[in-house]
Design a protein around this motif. Structure first.
Motif, PDB file in Angstrom:
ATOM      1  N   GLU A 110       4.493   0.538  -7.040  1.00 18.42           N
ATOM      2  CA  GLU A 110       4.603   1.699  -6.153  1.00 18.42           C
ATOM      3  C   GLU A 110       5.952   2.392  -6.250  1.00 18.42           C
ATOM      4  O   GLU A 110       6.022   3.616  -6.248  1.00 18.42           O
ATOM      5  CB  GLU A 110       4.345   1.268  -4.698  1.00 18.42           C
ATOM      6  CG  GLU A 110       2.982   0.639  -4.472  1.00 18.42           C
ATOM      7  CD  GLU A 110       1.852   1.489  -5.006  1.00 18.42           C
ATOM      8  OE1 GLU A 110       1.876   2.712  -4.811  1.00 18.42           O
ATOM      9  OE2 GLU A 110       0.938   0.919  -5.638  1.00 18.42           O
ATOM     10  N   THR A 168       6.408   6.187  -7.447  1.00 17.23           N
ATOM     11  CA  THR A 168       6.913   7.135  -6.455  1.00 17.23           C
ATOM     12  C   THR A 168       8.169   7.839  -6.953  1.00 17.23           C
ATOM     13  O   THR A 168       8.300   9.065  -6.846  1.00 17.23           O
ATOM     14  CB  THR A 168       7.208   6.416  -5.125  1.00 17.23           C
ATOM     15  OG1 THR A 168       6.025   5.778  -4.654  1.00 17.23           O
ATOM     16  CG2 THR A 168       7.698   7.395  -4.070  1.00 17.23           C
ATOM     17  N   ALA A 201       3.055  10.055   1.616  1.00 15.84           N
ATOM     18  CA  ALA A 201       2.782   8.644   1.343  1.00 15.84           C
ATOM     19  C   ALA A 201       1.816   8.104   2.394  1.00 15.84           C
ATOM     20  O   ALA A 201       1.542   8.759   3.412  1.00 15.84           O
ATOM     21  CB  ALA A 201       4.075   7.843   1.357  1.00 15.84           C
ATOM     22  N   CYS A 249       2.170  10.398  -3.412  1.00 15.69           N
ATOM     23  CA  CYS A 249       2.092   9.053  -3.998  1.00 15.69           C
ATOM     24  C   CYS A 249       1.439   8.126  -2.986  1.00 15.69           C
ATOM     25  O   CYS A 249       2.081   7.678  -2.027  1.00 15.69           O
ATOM     26  CB  CYS A 249       3.479   8.550  -4.381  1.00 15.69           C
ATOM     27  SG  CYS A 249       3.428   7.115  -5.468  1.00 15.69           S
TER      28      CYS A 249
END
Length: 247
Positions: free
Chosen positions: A181, A185, A74, A144
């Motif tokens: 997000e 994710t 990330a 992600c």
């Protein structure tokens, strides 16, 4: 001859388009073994022209926590999105309520520097040095990064680097290229968690029939290759087959 198969945790059910049926015990170590055995029993030496396959293998792997050891890549400062999630909680005002444990623990979350803006433009160049901290026991990687639904360049660069090192990588821009997000994710982590298991399992069904397809959560059919690449789409495969049949 066309064959339909449903793989469950206890039994694997097989039916042909002319009404022949078979029920064989499922084989958890290799779910495809029961499929191959059941198809051989009803096909009587012939090779079916088509096999449509519904499965709860992905569902059970999530429920039983029997997937791969996943690392999450990330942006710097965003590794805990998978755990923070959103406002929805099991009990909104209960300070002692517990959420399910994430599929990737804190020690397997890796941050890289680099940032895209909300319109997809690059605000900070990507730095791949953070990838050197991937844990040694990593079996699959979920990538992600912010705003990759608009611009996948950073995710694709990370994916290329990790695949070059031999990792099985699920980038969110291929799994779920949508905004929000946490949702992106969580879906990508689930895909990485399931992929090693489903690739082996579905790969073992190649050649059982002239065409082999697997049912998705939406009730449609995809090729074995697509199912193995995006196993998160198979999470409700078995229940979806029941709904389609009832409809």
């Amino acid at each position: 001859m066309r064959v339909g198969v449903d793989t469950g945790g206890t039994f694997t059910d097989v039916v042909t388009d002319d009404g022949r049926v078979a029920k064989v015990p499922s084989t958890p170590r290799d779910p495809g073994e029961a499929v191959r055995s059941g198809v051989a029993g009803v096909a009587r030496g012939a090779r079916p022209e088509a096999l449509a396959h519904g499965t709860t293998v992905a569902t059970n792997a999530i429920l039983e926590r029997k997937g791969a050891t996943v690392a999450l890549v990330a942006n710097a400062g965003c590794a805990d999105v998978i755990e923070i999630a959103r406002q929805d909680r099991p009990s909104l005002y209960d300070h002692w309520a517990d959420r399910p444990e994430p599929l990737v623990d804190r020690d397997h979350r890796v941050e890289v520097r680099g940032r895209l803006g909300p319109d997809g433009t690059e605000l900070e160049p990507l730095e791949l040095a953070g990838l050197d901290s991937l844990p040694d026991d990593t079996e699959a990687v979920a990538v992600c990064l912010l705003h990759s639904d608009l611009n996948p360049a950073h995710e694709l660069a990370v994916t290329a680097e990790l695949e070059g090192r031999g990792y099985d990588v699920s980038p969110s821009c291929e799994v779920s290229p949508l905004f929000r997000e946490y949702e992106r994710t969580a879906t990508t982590v689930a895909n990485a968690y399931l992929r090693p298991l489903c690739q082996t399992y579905l790969g073992g069904l190649d050649g059982v029939a002239g065409e082999v397809t697997v049912m998705t959560s939406a009730g449609g059919l995809v090729s074995l290759g697509d199912g193995a690449r995006l196993p998160a789409s198979l999470l409700l495969s078995g229940p979806a087959g029941g709904v389609r049949a009832a409809a």
